[in-house]
Design an enzyme around this catalytic site. Structure first.
Site, mmCIF file in Angstrom:
data_model
loop_
_atom_site.group_PDB
_atom_site.id
_atom_site.type_symbol
_atom_site.label_atom_id
_atom_site.label_comp_id
_atom_site.label_asym_id
_atom_site.label_seq_id
_atom_site.Cartn_x
_atom_site.Cartn_y
_atom_site.Cartn_z
ATOM 1 N N HIS A 1 51.689 42.107 41.225
ATOM 2 C CA HIS A 1 50.722 41.237 41.897
ATOM 3 C C HIS A 1 50.092 40.224 40.951
ATOM 4 O O HIS A 1 50.149 40.351 39.728
ATOM 5 C CB HIS A 1 49.627 42.072 42.586
ATOM 6 C CG HIS A 1 48.743 42.850 41.641
ATOM 7 N ND1 HIS A 1 47.594 42.329 41.102
ATOM 8 C CD2 HIS A 1 48.834 44.119 41.175
ATOM 9 C CE1 HIS A 1 47.014 43.232 40.333
ATOM 10 N NE2 HIS A 1 47.745 44.331 40.360
ATOM 11 N N CYS B 1 49.338 49.428 38.437
ATOM 12 C CA CYS B 1 50.177 48.353 38.984
ATOM 13 C C CYS B 1 50.428 47.295 37.921
ATOM 14 O O CYS B 1 49.794 47.274 36.865
ATOM 15 C CB CYS B 1 49.508 47.735 40.208
ATOM 16 S SG CYS B 1 49.598 48.782 41.675
#
Length: 533
Positions: A425, A444
């Site tokens: 992301h 992440c």
């Protein structure tokens, strides 16, 4: 035509092959067959793929028959396991010398039946180790989520029955260019170790341009031994030595500034034996990643230790960006696994993971229910919960950050749905990408150039990927964009890796995983080249 010369192992194997059929006294052919098959059946015992293979062929021999076909299989197998050490495998598991001793000792059909099964089991173990690794990653580290795609032993045995044995053995190891280059680097490092390694380590201190002295000489000698500097008697810190140090820094993922600082000194002082260990671990990791279908004609690799994400089309890198990965805290380390990217979400909302709610946000809300005002608290029906009543020990809610410029996921996230809740992301924290060591996330992977990633992924399915992406972005509403063709994603961890051209690259073992893998390889019997203390 004259037969080509054989290695000592293979020559001994041929002697053993002949010895298989020496018996103390003649035995009728029918009795031999019956005794052999009974021995095979009894030795197999439990029902597994190897037992199924023998049952399907009515317990006929695969290895110990008297003809040239069986002899060729034995010869090729002993030759192959003689190369186990070259692949960084625990050669003692296959023990060519012990197998040859058993061949010499086989004097009757029952001996040969038991030996036939043992050869098949040893072959199945060797093939499994060479194709997919000698270790089970799930038993080494909690972050190793790699699912190994093992081949069916029955299929491997059938191939050996129907194909040229040497051709079969040539195809067992990973066929990737990376694996071949790592084997080459392994041999090079073993030669360095045989010559005594890199010599004396470099002491601490500061080196200025033009400076001379014992520290400069020690640095010079180390750079020469490592192949970064031509042999020279110069004893001052020249431009040539600075350029050699910069090349070393680039190959080790360090800041390329020609400054002899603590991080550069620490990397310089890793021994050749230590580097060989990294290469052997990388070879094991490459075996774990060995899949019949390959990594995918188009795929994404994120090398965690390199803090880099790349898109590959075939063997060619077509997009590359810096990455921020999970921090070194035990509960935030990014796991290693493979999955398929199916879509991206533009203008994403961030649904906070339960672990973050419990460990970080809920204590703040209990102190002040109006804390974290940029986040919505929502019930199971998706309705926003009033904060006026406060929050006690029970918190049956979710937390969500709506799309916006300050959203923790930035303006786009890339989804390869997995049970670990890991994805790629954007991020508003752009300053982190300027750092050399980029382990700061909750797990992440944040991308330095997420828009570039989006354009590269959309290019195969639209003539105007930039315009299409901007139209979704401009809506300011959360929008899912499916990929017409899912893209495999491989989260890997390589502290040693190669480039198509240039030197082998080394990186820091930030999570300590390679150290644990090496300890297990050593425990399994993987041996290092001798020559360096």
């Amino acid at each position: 035509m004259q037969r080509e010369s054989k290695s000592p192992v293979v020559r001994r194997a041929l002697v053993c092959a002949a010895a298989l059929f020496v018996t103390a006294a003649p035995i009728p052919a029918g009795a031999q067959v019956t005794a052999f098959k009974q021995s095979v059946a009894e030795t197999l015992g439990e029902s597994d793929a190897i037992a199924a293979f023998y049952r399907a062929r009515k317990f006929e021999p695969l290895w110990t028959g008297p003809d040239d076909v069986h002899r060729a299989r034995r010869e090729a197998f002993l030759e192959a396991i003689g190369m186990a050490g070259a692949h960084g495998l625990p050669a003692g598991r296959y023990d060519a010398s012990a197998l040859m001793a058993e061949m010499r000792a086989a004097r009757n059909p029952r001996d040969r039946g038991a030996l036939d099964v043992k050869l098949s089991r040893t072959y199945a173990q060797f093939a499994r180790d060479l194709q997919n690794g000698a270790l089970d990653p799930s038993r080494i580290d909690a972050g190793l989520k790699r699912e190994i795609l093992y081949r069916d032993p029955q299929e491997l045995l059938t191939r050996l029955e129907n194909e040229d044995p040497r051709a079969v053995f040539r195809t067992l190891a990973p066929q990737s260019r990376e694996y071949v280059r790592l084997m080459h680097e392994k041999m090079k490092m073993e030669k360095v170790i045989a010559r005594g390694g890199y010599g004396a380590s470099v002491p601490g201190g500061k080196i200025e341009a033009g400076e001379s002295g014992e520290l400069v000489v020690a640095l010079r000698d180390r750079l020469i031994a490592m192949g970064y500097l031509r042999p020279t008697a110069l004893a001052s810190y020249t431009d040539e030595m600075r350029q050699a140090l910069e090349a070393f820094q680039a190959d080790n993922g360090l800041k390329v500034d020609g400054v002899f600082g603590p991080s550069t000194r620490e990397a310089l002082n890793v021994s050749a034996t230590g580097r060989l260990q990294q290469i052997l671990v990388a070879m094991e990791r490459e075996r774990w990643l060995n899949r019949p279908e390959g990594l995918g004609p188009r795929h994404i690799k994120v090398n965690l230790t390199e803090y880099t994400a790349r898109i590959y089309d075939g063997e060619t890198v077509t997009f590359e960006t810096r990455a921020v990965i999970g921090s070194t805290d035990s509960d935030r380390r990014t796991p290693e696994f493979s999955d398929e990217m199916t879509h991206m979400v533009v203008n994403p909302a961030w649904y906070i993971p339960r672990s973050i709610i419990k460990n970080e946000y809920l204590p703040k809300l209990r102190q002040n229910p109006y804390a974290l005002g940029h986040l919505e608290i929502i019930d199971r029906s998706g309705r926003v919960v009033s904060r006026s009543r406060g929050f006690g020990s029970d918190f049956p809610y979710s937390m969500r950050q709506p799309p916006g410029p300050d959203n923790a996921l930035g303006k786009v996230k890339f989804m390869f749905p997995n049970k670990y809740a890991i994805y790629l992301h954007d991020t508003p924290a752009k300053h982190l990408f300027d750092r050399d060591r980029r382990a700061y996330s909750h797990g992440c992977i944040r991308l330095g150039d997420p828009f570039g990633m989006a354009h590269a992924l959309l290019a195969p399915q639209t003539d105007d990927p930039d315009g299409f992406f901007q139209s979704k972005l401009g809506s300011r509403s959360e929008a899912r964009v499916n990929l017409d063709t899912p893209v495999p994603v491989h989260l890997i961890y390589r502290t040693a890796f190669t480039l198509p051209k240039g030197r082998v690259q080394f990186r820091e073992d930030i999570y300590g995983r390679d150290a644990r893998i090496w300890a297990e390889l050593e425990r399994a019997g993987v041996a290092l080249a001798a020559g360096e203390s």
